[in-house]
Design a protein around this motif. Structure first.
Motif, short mmCIF file in Angstrom:
data_model
loop_
_atom_site.label_atom_id
_atom_site.label_comp_id
_atom_site.label_asym_id
_atom_site.label_seq_id
_atom_site.Cartn_x
_atom_site.Cartn_y
_atom_site.Cartn_z
N TYR A 176 31.42 67.18 -19.97
CA TYR A 176 32.40 66.12 -20.13
C TYR A 176 31.81 64.77 -19.74
O TYR A 176 31.11 64.66 -18.73
CB TYR A 176 33.63 66.38 -19.26
CG TYR A 176 34.40 67.62 -19.59
CD1 TYR A 176 34.10 68.83 -18.99
CD2 TYR A 176 35.43 67.58 -20.53
CE1 TYR A 176 34.81 69.99 -19.29
CE2 TYR A 176 36.15 68.73 -20.84
CZ TYR A 176 35.83 69.92 -20.21
OH TYR A 176 36.55 71.06 -20.51
N ARG A 182 32.57 60.95 -18.43
CA ARG A 182 33.57 60.25 -17.60
C ARG A 182 33.19 58.80 -17.47
O ARG A 182 32.02 58.46 -17.29
CB ARG A 182 33.66 60.89 -16.22
CG ARG A 182 34.59 60.18 -15.23
CD ARG A 182 34.48 60.81 -13.87
NE ARG A 182 35.39 60.27 -12.87
CZ ARG A 182 34.98 59.74 -11.73
NH1 ARG A 182 33.70 59.67 -11.45
NH2 ARG A 182 35.88 59.29 -10.85
N CYS A 223 27.68 59.91 -25.46
CA CYS A 223 29.09 59.62 -25.22
C CYS A 223 29.31 58.14 -25.51
O CYS A 223 28.77 57.29 -24.80
CB CYS A 223 29.49 59.95 -23.80
SG CYS A 223 31.16 59.41 -23.35
N GLN A 231 36.57 64.61 -24.42
CA GLN A 231 37.19 65.90 -24.75
C GLN A 231 36.29 67.08 -24.41
O GLN A 231 36.76 68.22 -24.37
CB GLN A 231 37.56 65.94 -26.24
CG GLN A 231 36.40 66.25 -27.19
CD GLN A 231 35.46 65.07 -27.40
OE1 GLN A 231 35.68 63.97 -26.90
NE2 GLN A 231 34.40 65.31 -28.16
N GLY A 232 35.03 66.81 -24.15
CA GLY A 232 34.10 67.87 -23.79
C GLY A 232 33.29 68.36 -24.98
O GLY A 232 33.76 68.36 -26.12
N ARG A 271 34.72 72.01 -12.06
CA ARG A 271 33.96 70.95 -12.72
C ARG A 271 33.06 70.28 -11.68
O ARG A 271 33.49 69.99 -10.56
CB ARG A 271 34.90 69.93 -13.34
CG ARG A 271 34.23 68.93 -14.25
CD ARG A 271 35.23 68.05 -14.98
NE ARG A 271 36.11 68.83 -15.86
CZ ARG A 271 36.97 68.28 -16.72
NH1 ARG A 271 37.06 66.97 -16.81
NH2 ARG A 271 37.73 69.04 -17.47
N TRP A 277 38.23 60.36 -19.44
CA TRP A 277 37.41 61.54 -19.72
C TRP A 277 37.33 61.78 -21.22
O TRP A 277 38.28 61.51 -21.97
CB TRP A 277 38.03 62.78 -19.08
CG TRP A 277 37.95 62.81 -17.59
CD1 TRP A 277 38.86 62.31 -16.70
CD2 TRP A 277 36.90 63.38 -16.80
NE1 TRP A 277 38.43 62.52 -15.41
CE2 TRP A 277 37.24 63.18 -15.44
CE3 TRP A 277 35.71 64.04 -17.10
CZ2 TRP A 277 36.43 63.63 -14.38
CZ3 TRP A 277 34.90 64.48 -16.05
CH2 TRP A 277 35.26 64.27 -14.72
#
Length: 116
Positions: free
Chosen positions: A94, A96, A22, A108-109, A45, A106
């Motif tokens: 996800y 964060r 990420c 977008q997954g 979640r 966050w």
């Protein structure tokens, strides 16, 4: 504005491994917490793992010993190494970012599917 871009999800067999990344861009405080959450169909979640800018980590009990979170502060990137994956790890993962001050952000997954 901060943007989080995740990568590394996919389909893997039980017992396999994946590495999620990420990358954060934009106006980012040097003091923050970055973490990974996941959401399976029909479930809430949940936290998977988090790491502070100083290196302190926190893991969900279900992933301890199998997953490792790390970060590269110079690249504003957080990683999640997932080993010994099981079907129950199947979820959308996800990213964060929680700054010391201000709102959370966050990604977008990314889908992780563990299946034979």
């Amino acid at each position: 504005q901060v943007q989080l871009v995740e990568s590394g999800g996919g389909l893997v067999q039980p017992g396999g491994s994946l590495r999620l990344s990420c990358a954060a861009s934009g106006s980012i405080s040097s003091i923050n917490i970055m973490g990974w959450y996941r959401q399976a169909p029909g479930k809430q979640r949940e936290l998977v793992a988090a790491v502070g800018s100083g290196g302190a980590t926190n893991y969900a009990d279900s992933v301890k010993g199998r997953f490792t979170i790390s970060r590269d502060n110079a690249k504003n990137t957080v990683y999640l190494q997932m080993n010994s994956l099981q079907p129950e790890d199947t979820a959308v993962y996800y990213c964060r970012l929680l700054p010391r001050l201000g709102s959370e952000y966050w990604g977008q997954g990314t889908q992780v599917t563990v299946s034979s």
